[in-house]
Scaffold this active site. Structure first.
Site, PDB file in Angstrom:
ATOM      1  N   ARG A   1      78.107  65.702  11.455  1.00  0.00           N
ATOM      2  CA  ARG A   1      79.579  66.163  11.111  1.00  0.00           C
ATOM      3  C   ARG A   1      79.743  67.390  10.582  1.00  0.00           C
ATOM      4  O   ARG A   1      80.486  68.196  10.628  1.00  0.00           O
ATOM      5  CB  ARG A   1      80.449  65.043  10.518  1.00  0.00           C
ATOM      6  CG  ARG A   1      80.530  63.943  11.648  1.00  0.00           C
ATOM      7  CD  ARG A   1      80.982  62.578  10.765  1.00  0.00           C
ATOM      8  NE  ARG A   1      81.357  61.601  11.444  1.00  0.00           N
ATOM      9  CZ  ARG A   1      80.617  60.680  12.233  1.00  0.00           C
ATOM     10  NH1 ARG A   1      79.136  60.899  12.170  1.00  0.00           N
ATOM     11  NH2 ARG A   1      81.045  59.645  13.000  1.00  0.00           N
TER      12      ARG A   1
ATOM     13  N   SER B   1      83.518  51.437  17.833  1.00  0.00           N
ATOM     14  CA  SER B   1      82.344  52.802  17.633  1.00  0.00           C
ATOM     15  C   SER B   1      82.892  53.994  16.935  1.00  0.00           C
ATOM     16  O   SER B   1      84.155  54.637  17.576  1.00  0.00           O
ATOM     17  CB  SER B   1      82.046  53.360  19.187  1.00  0.00           C
ATOM     18  OG  SER B   1      81.438  54.317  19.171  1.00  0.00           O
TER      19      SER B   1
ATOM     20  N   ASP C   1      73.964  49.238  12.118  1.00  0.00           N
ATOM     21  CA  ASP C   1      72.641  49.933  12.109  1.00  0.00           C
ATOM     22  C   ASP C   1      71.705  49.016  11.298  1.00  0.00           C
ATOM     23  O   ASP C   1      70.374  49.368  11.489  1.00  0.00           O
ATOM     24  CB  ASP C   1      72.585  51.313  11.650  1.00  0.00           C
ATOM     25  CG  ASP C   1      73.338  52.131  12.641  1.00  0.00           C
ATOM     26  OD1 ASP C   1      73.169  51.941  13.957  1.00  0.00           O
ATOM     27  OD2 ASP C   1      73.839  53.256  12.555  1.00  0.00           O
TER      28      ASP C   1
ATOM     29  N   ARG D   1      64.981  52.775  13.875  1.00  0.00           N
ATOM     30  CA  ARG D   1      65.195  51.643  13.006  1.00  0.00           C
ATOM     31  C   ARG D   1      64.388  50.040  13.439  1.00  0.00           C
ATOM     32  O   ARG D   1      64.125  49.405  12.609  1.00  0.00           O
ATOM     33  CB  ARG D   1      66.621  51.271  12.997  1.00  0.00           C
ATOM     34  CG  ARG D   1      67.584  52.420  12.718  1.00  0.00           C
ATOM     35  CD  ARG D   1      68.803  52.089  12.071  1.00  0.00           C
ATOM     36  NE  ARG D   1      69.709  53.090  12.295  1.00  0.00           N
ATOM     37  CZ  ARG D   1      69.642  54.237  11.139  1.00  0.00           C
ATOM     38  NH1 ARG D   1      68.844  54.021  10.198  1.00  0.00           N
ATOM     39  NH2 ARG D   1      70.450  55.172  11.252  1.00  0.00           N
TER      40      ARG D   1
HETATM   41  C1  S3P Z   1      77.471  56.386  13.962  1.00  0.00           C
HETATM   42  C2  S3P Z   1      78.050  55.344  14.610  1.00  0.00           C
HETATM   43  C3  S3P Z   1      77.648  54.366  14.995  1.00  0.00           C
HETATM   44  C4  S3P Z   1      76.195  54.160  14.498  1.00  0.00           C
HETATM   45  C5  S3P Z   1      75.196  55.402  14.520  1.00  0.00           C
HETATM   46  C6  S3P Z   1      75.872  56.561  13.784  1.00  0.00           C
HETATM   47  C7  S3P Z   1      78.250  57.861  13.648  1.00  0.00           C
HETATM   48  O1  S3P Z   1      77.295  54.172  16.588  1.00  0.00           O
HETATM   49  O2  S3P Z   1      75.282  53.060  15.140  1.00  0.00           O
HETATM   50  O3  S3P Z   1      74.056  55.334  14.109  1.00  0.00           O
HETATM   51  O4  S3P Z   1      77.539  58.682  12.953  1.00  0.00           O
HETATM   52  O5  S3P Z   1      79.367  57.873  14.266  1.00  0.00           O
HETATM   53  P1  S3P Z   1      78.408  53.904  17.372  1.00  0.00           P
HETATM   54  O6  S3P Z   1      79.549  54.662  17.436  1.00  0.00           O
HETATM   55  O7  S3P Z   1      77.815  53.512  18.880  1.00  0.00           O
HETATM   56  O8  S3P Z   1      78.821  52.304  16.790  1.00  0.00           O
END
Ligand code: S3P
Length: 450
Positions: free
Chosen positions: A33, A174, A327, A403
């Site tokens: 980000r 998500s 995760d 992972r």
């Molecule tokens: C993340 C969101 C999660 C996570 C990924 C990182 C993020 O995925 O599993 O490792 O940085 O927004 P999902 O949005 O598919 O749940």
């Protein structure tokens, strides 16, 4: 196959106590980000503590392809000279996001309302993952997408030249989908409103506010309602990336299962949308304490101290906690193998569409190492064998999933026989210093081809 080269078979041998300090790298979510938001404002954003894992490096490369000047100053310090919201230039080549679902989904959102066209691809893992969850809401802004069957990469997005703001309820928990919609909403006039029934990681919301966007979050009966006012003038930031709780999970869990261990993992972000694993471990009876609790960059942070915990007990993990530890289920299943009783994990169907089908990958590998696992579409149960009682001895497939590879290598630190993985290469996507860091604590990890 490794995501960026030949497979790296690795073996982890049962080891003595793990002791010392584990300085894990920067947070992967915040690193992606930082680069993307830095590229979306005019002026220089300075980032310290950036995770220099392959996923984030792929996002840095993508931001350059869209016209941002991204510079590595060494030692985790990077600068991004951005092009402004809606200022992305059309890339002259395909954007390869490697293994990273977060990278590709957030970048799609960021370019979706800019009126340019871009084509995305990734490795075999990423090209098998669902993208319609992102392109469906982006279509509401006016973005077109042309991908393979099942909404998979490679895929071309034709951005909306005259985007309209969107009101959208995220159908799956998500943060990637939520964030893609919010990033797209940045360049749409008016208010974009996103509702999520379950709270997912809120780094995008926090960081957008930090970059000067007008964004509010309201807790309602239907969930969290996030309202973003489009076309703000984002202001470049200085960002200190906290250490990644999802990476901290590995040395913490290793310390809990290896007799005599005592490990300090300093400076870990304990944002409640990320810290579910640590709560769960404490409920299982882990000797895990938070020291020196403080606030850094608006986020709660603490030093985690994990000690060998022989009395771990299986629990039912509350479904409502799933998003805050999504995760971490693979490494939790490893700890659960050394507990007494069943650890039941429900409401986790999202695990089936991560870098791999994580329920299937862990269940198969744990069974091969002598652990009983049952699973269904959105749940799984690990029957713990207790300390010293897990056999080991098997080679596990890591399925291009960092992972999964790290979880099995941690398993092998406390089993009776060594545990191998067919490919440790993907570990470099999120935790490039995993091997030296774990070795420094006392782990015995070897590359089988070396
Ligand atoms: C993340 C969101 C999660 C996570 C990924 C990182 C993020 O995925 O599993 O490792 O940085 O927004 P999902 O949005 O598919 O749940």
């Amino acid at each position: 196959m490794s995501s960026h080269g030949a497979p790296i078979p690795m073996t982890s041998r049962p080891c003595g106590p793990l002791t010392g300090e584990a300085k894990v790298p920067g947070d992967k979510s915040i690193s992606h980000r930082s680069l993307i938001l830095g590229a979306m404002c005019i002026g220089e954003t300075e980032i310290t503590g950036l995770l220099e894992g392959q996923d984030v490096l792929d996002t840095a490369r993508a931001m350059r392809a869209f016209g941002a000047v991204v510079t590595d100053h060494g030692g985790g310090t990077w600068t991004v000279n951005g092009v402004g919201t809606g200022g992305f230039a059309e890339p002259d080549h395909v954007i390869d996001c490697g293994n990273s679902g977060t990278g590709v989904r957030l970048i799609m959102g960021a370019m979706a309302t800019t009126g340019i066209t871009a084509t995305f691809t990734g490795d075999a893992s990423l090209n098998g993952r669902p993208m319609a969850r992102v392109t469906d809401p982006l279509a509401l802004f006016g973005t077109q997408s042309f991908g393979r069957s099942g909404g998979r990469l490679p895929m071309t997005l034709v951005g909306a030249a005259d985007p309209v703001p969107v009101t959208y309820t995220v159908p799956v928990p998500s943060a990637q989908v939520k964030s893609a919609v919010l990033l797209a909403g940045l360049n749409a006039p008016g208010q974009t409103v996103v509702t999520e029934a379950e709270a997912t990681r809120d780094h995008t919301e926090r960081m957008l506010a930090g970059f000067g966007a007008e964004i509010t979050t309201e807790e309602t009966e239907t969930g969290r309602v996030i309202t973003l006012t489009g076309q703000p003038e984002l202001i470049p930031q200085k960002i200190a990336v906290p250490r990644d709780p999802s990476s901290a999970a590995f040395p913490v869990c290793a310390a809990l299962i290896v007799p005599g261990s005592d490990v300090l993992v300093p400076g870990i972000g304990l944002n409640p949308t990320r810290a579910g694993l640590f709560t769960t471990l404490r409920e299982m009876g882990a000797d895990l304490t938070y020291e020196n609790e403080r606030t850094e960059g608006g986020e709660p942070v603490a030093d985690l101290r994990a000690r060998f915990s022989p009395g771990l007990k299986g629990i039912e993990v509350p479904e409502a906690r799933a998003a805050s530890m999504i995760d971490e289920y693979p490494i939790l299943s490893v700890v659960a193998s050394f507990a007494s009783g069943d650890t039941v994990m429900r409401g986790v169907k999202e695990l089936r569409v991560k870098e791999s089908d994580r329920i299937d990958a862990m269940a198969t590998g744990l069974r091969a190492n002598g652990v009983t696992v049952e699973d269904g579409p959105d749940w799984w149960t690990v029957t713990g064998r207790g300390h010293g009682e897990v056999l080991g001895g098997a080679t596990c497939a890591s399925h291009l999933d960092h992972r999964i590879a790290m979880s099995f290598l941690i398993l092998g630190m406390a089993t009776q026989k060594p545990v191998s993985v067919d490919d440790g290469g993907p570990i470099a996507t999120s935790f490039p210093v995993f091997e030296p860091l774990m070795a420094e604590l006392g782990a015995q990890l070897v590359r089988d081809n070396a």
